[in-house]
Scaffold this motif. Structure first.
Motif, short mmCIF file in Angstrom:
data_model
loop_
_atom_site.label_atom_id
_atom_site.label_comp_id
_atom_site.label_asym_id
_atom_site.label_seq_id
_atom_site.Cartn_x
_atom_site.Cartn_y
_atom_site.Cartn_z
N SER A 28 0.93 -1.21 0.08
CA SER A 28 0.06 -0.17 -0.02
C SER A 28 0.96 1.18 0.07
CB SER A 28 -0.82 -0.19 1.29
OG SER A 28 -1.82 -1.05 0.76
N ALA A 29 1.95 1.20 0.64
CA ALA A 29 2.86 2.51 0.85
C ALA A 29 3.26 2.66 -0.56
CB ALA A 29 3.99 2.19 1.79
N TYR A 30 3.84 1.47 -1.23
CA TYR A 30 4.33 1.56 -2.71
C TYR A 30 3.44 2.38 -3.52
CZ TYR A 30 6.98 0.37 -6.86
OH TYR A 30 7.45 0.58 -8.14
N VAL A 31 2.14 1.93 -3.52
CA VAL A 31 1.00 2.12 -4.09
C VAL A 31 0.97 3.85 -4.20
CG1 VAL A 31 -1.36 1.96 -5.10
CG2 VAL A 31 0.22 0.16 -4.81
N THR A 32 0.75 3.96 -2.84
CA THR A 32 0.57 5.39 -2.51
C THR A 32 1.50 6.42 -2.92
OG1 THR A 32 -0.59 4.81 -0.25
CG2 THR A 32 0.26 6.92 -0.48
N HIS A 33 2.86 5.87 -2.73
CA HIS A 33 4.01 6.86 -3.28
C HIS A 33 3.99 6.83 -4.99
CE1 HIS A 33 7.94 8.70 -3.37
NE2 HIS A 33 8.14 7.81 -4.31
N ILE A 35 1.48 6.91 -6.75
CA ILE A 35 0.29 7.85 -6.96
C ILE A 35 0.72 9.28 -6.59
CG2 ILE A 35 -2.16 8.30 -6.47
CD1 ILE A 35 -3.02 5.56 -6.05
N GLU A 36 1.03 9.68 -5.45
CA GLU A 36 1.70 10.59 -5.25
C GLU A 36 2.59 11.29 -6.27
OE1 GLU A 36 1.39 10.53 -0.35
OE2 GLU A 36 3.21 9.92 -1.31
N ARG A 37 3.30 10.75 -6.85
CA ARG A 37 4.50 10.98 -7.70
C ARG A 37 3.82 11.26 -9.19
NH1 ARG A 37 9.86 7.96 -8.67
NH2 ARG A 37 9.93 9.79 -9.73
N GLN A 38 2.66 10.50 -9.58
CA GLN A 38 1.88 10.62 -10.75
C GLN A 38 1.18 12.02 -10.59
OE1 GLN A 38 1.95 9.07 -13.55
NE2 GLN A 38 0.81 10.88 -14.24
N ASP A 42 1.56 15.34 -13.06
CA ASP A 42 0.10 16.01 -13.69
C ASP A 42 0.26 17.52 -13.37
OD1 ASP A 42 -0.53 13.38 -14.33
OD2 ASP A 42 -2.11 13.22 -12.46
N ARG A 43 0.74 17.80 -11.99
CA ARG A 43 0.76 19.36 -11.61
C ARG A 43 1.73 19.87 -12.55
NH1 ARG A 43 -0.48 17.04 -6.21
NH2 ARG A 43 -2.78 17.62 -5.93
N LEU A 44 2.98 19.33 -12.83
CA LEU A 44 4.10 19.93 -13.37
C LEU A 44 3.61 20.20 -14.93
CD1 LEU A 44 7.07 17.76 -12.10
CD2 LEU A 44 6.73 20.50 -11.71
#
Length: 100
Positions: A28-33, A35-38, A42-44
């Motif tokens: 879950s931590a890996y998937v959360t990280h 998604i955060e990077r994605q 997206d914001r960039l």
């Protein structure tokens, strides 16, 4: 940060590859990280679109300046990494220094 359980569907091969690398407790931590990077990417992308709308495309001089700065940053990081390797080998006991 509060958490909530969600159900997502992933390709089995991808999920098992990740689980084998990080372990089931860190999945879950890996998937959360990820998604955060994605979201950061997206914001960039949104920022780039906004900047182009506001200021127009980059000039050749701006591109050259950015490339020069990128090369300087690359040089700085390479020098820093080389210094860290030298510092580490200096602290190794005799006969155990890293091969250069």
């Amino acid at each position: 940060m509060a958490t909530k359980k969600y159900t997502v569907t992933l390709p089995e091969e991808l999920a098992e590859e990740i689980r084998s690398e990080v372990g089931s407790g860190n999945f879950s931590a890996y998937v959360t990280h990820a998604i955060e990077r994605q979201r950061e990417q997206d914001r960039l992308g949104e920022l780039v679109v906004w900047m182009l709308e506001e200021g127009g495309p980059l000039t050749e001089a701006e591109k050259a300046a950015a490339e020069a700065e990128r090369r300087e940053n690359e040089r700085w990081f390479a020098e820093r990494a080389a210094t860290e390797v030298q510092d580490q080998s200096a602290t190794e006991p005799p006969g155990r220094q890293a091969a250069g």
